[in-house]
Structures are given as structure tokens and as C-alpha cells.
Design a protein around this motif. Structure first.
Motif, PDB file in Angstrom:
ATOM      1  N   LEU A  46       1.647 -15.763  -0.476  1.00 34.17           N
ATOM      2  CA  LEU A  46       0.308 -15.503  -0.993  1.00 34.17           C
ATOM      3  C   LEU A  46       0.120 -14.009  -1.250  1.00 34.17           C
ATOM      4  CD1 LEU A  46      -1.807 -17.854   1.281  1.00 34.17           C
ATOM      5  CD2 LEU A  46      -0.715 -18.347  -0.908  1.00 34.17           C
ATOM      6  N   ASN A  47      -0.722 -13.701  -2.222  1.00 26.99           N
ATOM      7  CA  ASN A  47      -1.031 -12.323  -2.582  1.00 26.99           C
ATOM      8  C   ASN A  47      -2.502 -12.077  -2.250  1.00 26.99           C
ATOM      9  OD1 ASN A  47      -0.733  -9.757  -3.747  1.00 26.99           O
ATOM     10  ND2 ASN A  47      -1.609 -10.502  -5.655  1.00 26.99           N
ATOM     11  N   LEU A  48      -2.761 -11.623  -1.021  1.00 32.22           N
ATOM     12  CA  LEU A  48      -4.127 -11.570  -0.519  1.00 32.22           C
ATOM     13  C   LEU A  48      -4.727 -10.170  -0.481  1.00 32.22           C
ATOM     14  CD1 LEU A  48      -3.674 -14.149   2.360  1.00 32.22           C
ATOM     15  CD2 LEU A  48      -4.516 -14.536   0.037  1.00 32.22           C
ATOM     16  N   LEU A  49      -4.003  -9.179  -0.983  1.00 34.41           N
ATOM     17  CA  LEU A  49      -4.498  -7.802  -1.064  1.00 34.41           C
ATOM     18  C   LEU A  49      -4.212  -7.243  -2.456  1.00 34.41           C
ATOM     19  CD1 LEU A  49      -2.953  -6.264   2.169  1.00 34.41           C
ATOM     20  CD2 LEU A  49      -5.374  -6.601   1.782  1.00 34.41           C
ATOM     21  N   ASP A  50      -5.158  -6.484  -2.988  1.00 35.59           N
ATOM     22  CA  ASP A  50      -4.894  -5.778  -4.239  1.00 35.59           C
ATOM     23  C   ASP A  50      -5.766  -4.533  -4.287  1.00 35.59           C
ATOM     24  OD1 ASP A  50      -3.494  -5.414  -6.620  1.00 35.59           O
ATOM     25  OD2 ASP A  50      -5.033  -6.397  -7.811  1.00 35.59           O
ATOM     26  N   TRP A  51      -5.141  -3.410  -4.597  1.00 36.39           N
ATOM     27  CA  TRP A  51      -5.841  -2.132  -4.674  1.00 36.39           C
ATOM     28  C   TRP A  51      -6.194  -1.871  -6.123  1.00 36.39           C
ATOM     29  CZ3 TRP A  51      -6.242   0.624  -0.012  1.00 36.39           C
ATOM     30  CH2 TRP A  51      -6.989   1.793  -0.101  1.00 36.39           C
ATOM     31  N   GLY A  52      -7.479  -1.636  -6.396  1.00 38.51           N
ATOM     32  CA  GLY A  52      -7.950  -1.405  -7.754  1.00 38.51           C
ATOM     33  C   GLY A  52      -7.911   0.062  -8.138  1.00 38.51           C
ATOM     34  N   ILE A  53      -8.061   0.327  -9.428  1.00 41.52           N
ATOM     35  CA  ILE A  53      -8.000   1.706  -9.925  1.00 41.52           C
ATOM     36  C   ILE A  53      -9.205   2.537  -9.491  1.00 41.52           C
ATOM     37  CG2 ILE A  53      -6.602   1.075 -11.919  1.00 41.52           C
ATOM     38  CD1 ILE A  53      -9.141   1.390 -13.626  1.00 41.52           C
ATOM     39  N   ASN A  54     -10.277   1.890  -9.041  1.00 44.16           N
ATOM     40  CA  ASN A  54     -11.471   2.605  -8.595  1.00 44.16           C
ATOM     41  C   ASN A  54     -11.433   2.907  -7.101  1.00 44.16           C
ATOM     42  OD1 ASN A  54     -12.496   2.539 -11.172  1.00 44.16           O
ATOM     43  ND2 ASN A  54     -13.591   0.634 -10.843  1.00 44.16           N
TER      44      ASN A  54
END
Length: 145
Positions: A46-54
């Protein structure tokens, strides 16, 4: 006959080494902050983390997706899905840094506006969506059979 000569400029080598040591001293030896993640699903696929450009981290904990703003340490809840639809299996920020795609265990992918906390649309799929990501403004899917 080939002759290779290496000229070592000692002052520039010394300068390089001192700059390298200076950079290594900036690397933290302990974490600056630790975030608690109770109810995170323990599944390698699972892919449960994502860091956004903001500078905003999206994290899925069970059936709820939260946003943590690293600039001001604020936490907000984007969505809590129903138990029969969840848990969340994947999340991914769009390149615009505003929209967040949320993949669910029922094979649907929901697109959310993170500024208004409103769902933009639902993309239903027949097969289970394991992982997805954005490429430009297109959602690329990896599905299981």
C-alpha cells in the motif's frame, strides 16, 4: 606509449574537503520531529504516504486521510470513508499540489480538493487498484487481476 599525468591542486582539494565536512555537519544526527501514525495499515504493497509540492504530507490511517502541513505543523482531516469502502489503499498528490487522489479497498479512486475538502469525482474500477500516481495531469494505475 600513453603517459597520464595527474596534477593535484592542494589548495582546491583542501577547499573541497572543508566544504564536504561543512555539509556533513549540517546533516541531523537525530530526527527533528516524529509523527505518530496510529491505525496505519501494515501492508508493504500500500502507498499510504505522499508528500506534496506545498510541503504538505498526506497520510492514510485506516479509513481516514489526514494532511500535515510541515510549514505550520497544522493537521486537517480530508475524508473519512465508510467501513465498507475502506480502508484507504493508496494516496497521491496531483502535480498542482491542490488535488489528492484517494484509492479505496472497493476499487474506487476518489479525487479530492484539499483546499475545500470537497470530492471532485469518483473513478470506479472493476479490478482492485493497488497503486496509482500522477504523470502530469493523468492518473496512472497499477491494478491486480
Amino acid at each position: 606509449m600513453l603517459i597520464v599525468s595527474v596534477i593535484c591542486d592542494i589548495p582546491s582539494l583542501t577547499n573541497f574537503v572543508s566544504k564536504l565536512i561543512e555539509c556533513l555537519e549540517l546533516i541531523l544526527q537525530r530526527p527533528e520531529m516524529t509523527l505518530d501514525a496510529p491505525d496505519i495499515v501494515d501492508d508493504f504493497y500500500l502507498n499510504l504516504l505522499d508528500w506534496g509540492i506545498n510541503n504538505v504530507l498526506a497520510i492514510a490511517l485506516g479509513t481516514t486521510v489526514y494532511l500535515w502541513n510541515a510549514s505550520n505543523s497544522s493537521i486537517s482531516e480530508v475524508v473519512t470513508v465508510d467501513e465498507e469502502d475502506g480502508p484507504v489503499t493508496s494516496i497521491s498528490w496531483a502535480p498542482d499540489g491542490r488535488h489528492l487522489a484517494v484509492g479505496l479497498d472497493n476499487s474506487n479512486v476518489q479525487l479530492w480538493d484539499s483546499e475545500t475538502n470537497q470530492m471532485v469525482c469518483t473513478l470506479p474500477f472493476v479490478l482492485e487498484v493497488i497503486y496509482f500516481f500522477f504523470s502530469c495531469d493523468i492518473i496512472c494505475l497499477i491494478i491486480s487481476y
